[in-house]
Design an enzyme around this catalytic site. Structure first.
Site, PDB file in Angstrom:
ATOM      1  N   GLY A  16      16.226  34.943  -4.451  1.00 43.61           N
ATOM      2  CA  GLY A  16      15.667  34.036  -3.458  1.00 43.61           C
ATOM      3  C   GLY A  16      16.100  34.471  -2.070  1.00 43.61           C
ATOM      4  O   GLY A  16      17.043  35.263  -1.926  1.00 43.61           O
ATOM      5  N   LEU A  44      22.623  36.977  -0.707  1.00 40.31           N
ATOM      6  CA  LEU A  44      22.469  38.248   0.005  1.00 40.31           C
ATOM      7  C   LEU A  44      23.175  38.216   1.361  1.00 40.31           C
ATOM      8  O   LEU A  44      23.452  39.273   1.928  1.00 40.31           O
ATOM      9  CB  LEU A  44      20.983  38.588   0.170  1.00 40.31           C
ATOM     10  CG  LEU A  44      20.227  38.808  -1.155  1.00 40.31           C
ATOM     11  CD1 LEU A  44      18.747  39.045  -0.888  1.00 40.31           C
ATOM     12  CD2 LEU A  44      20.822  39.963  -1.959  1.00 40.31           C
TER      13      LEU A  44
HETATM   14 NI    NI Z   1      21.680  32.652  -0.247  1.00 39.50          NI
END
Ligand code: NI
Length: 176
Positions: free
Chosen positions: A47, A101
Site C-alpha cells: 500500500g 515504505l
Molecule cells: Ni506506510
C-alpha cells in the site's frame, strides 16, 4: 509515469493531515495515482499513501496478490481509495506485524481493528463501500493513518515489538 522518491520518517509531510480531493477525473489525479502504483510496485509495497511521495492529498492505494514482503498475507483487491473513511464493525483488535515504505527495513507489531467498514471514492468519483477483515482491514487502517499524519511506530504499544526486518524475519531477505 514515474517511480517517485518515498519520504522517510522524520519528514514533516508525513506527520501532517492531508487535504481532501475536490476534483475527480482530472489529469493531475490520474498522474498522481499512476506514480503511486509505479512506486508501490517498484518497492514491493502492499500500500502507499499520497503524502509518502510528497503530495498531501487524501489518496491511498493498496492491494496484493502475493507479496515477497508479506508471504503469509491473504490477497487484497487492488484499490484506489480517495477521501476515505474507516469505522470499526466490532471492538475486537488483532496484533500483527507491519512495515512501511517510509520506515524502510523495520517491522513493528501493531494492534488494529479486526473488522472494519470503509468507504471512499474511486478516481472517477464513484463511491466505494466495503467490509474488510484481517490483513485487508490492517492495510486500510495503516494507509488511512498516513492521511492523518500517523505512522505505524506511533501505534506500537510495546517497543520490544519493533525491530529490523532482517533480524526479525531473516527468511524475507531478498535472494533474487
Ligand atoms: Ni506506510
Amino acid at each position: 509515469m514515474a517511480v517517485r522518491q518515498v519520504l522517510k520518517m522524520g519528514h514533516p509531510l508525513l506527520v501532517q493531515a492531508a487535504q481532501p480531493i475536490l476534483e475527480f477525473t482530472s489529469k493531475e489525479l490520474d498522474d498522481l495515482i499512476a506514480d503511486m502504483f509505479d512506486t508501490m510496485t517498484a518497492l514491493d509495497g502492499a500500500g502507499l499513501a499520497a503524502p509518502q511521495i510528497g503530495v498531501p492529498k487524501r489518496v491511498v492505494i493498496f492491494g496484493l496478490h502475493s507479496n515477497r514482503r508479506y508471504p503469509e498475507a491473504e490477497p487484497v483487491p487492488m484499490t484506489v481509495l480517495i477521501n476515505p473513511s474507516v469505522e470499526p464493525v466490532s471492538s475486537e483488535m488483532e496484533a500483527g506485524w507491519e512495515g512501511c515504505l517510509s520506515v524502510p527495513g523495520m517491522r513493528g507489531k501493531v494492534s488494529r481493528y479486526l473488522r472494519i467498514r470503509y468507504a471512499g471514492f474511486d478516481p472517477s468519483g464513484h463511491e466505494i463501500r466495503r467490509d474488510a477483515e484481517g490483513f485487508h482491514a490492517r492495510v486500510v487502517q495503516h494507509e488511512c493513518d498516513h492521511l492523518d499524519g500517523i505512522l505505524y511506530p506511533m501505534r506500537i504499544t510495546n517497543l520490544r515489538d519493533f525491530g529490523y526486518e532482517d533480524v526479525l524475519f531473516p527468511e524475507l531477505i531478498r535472494t533474487d
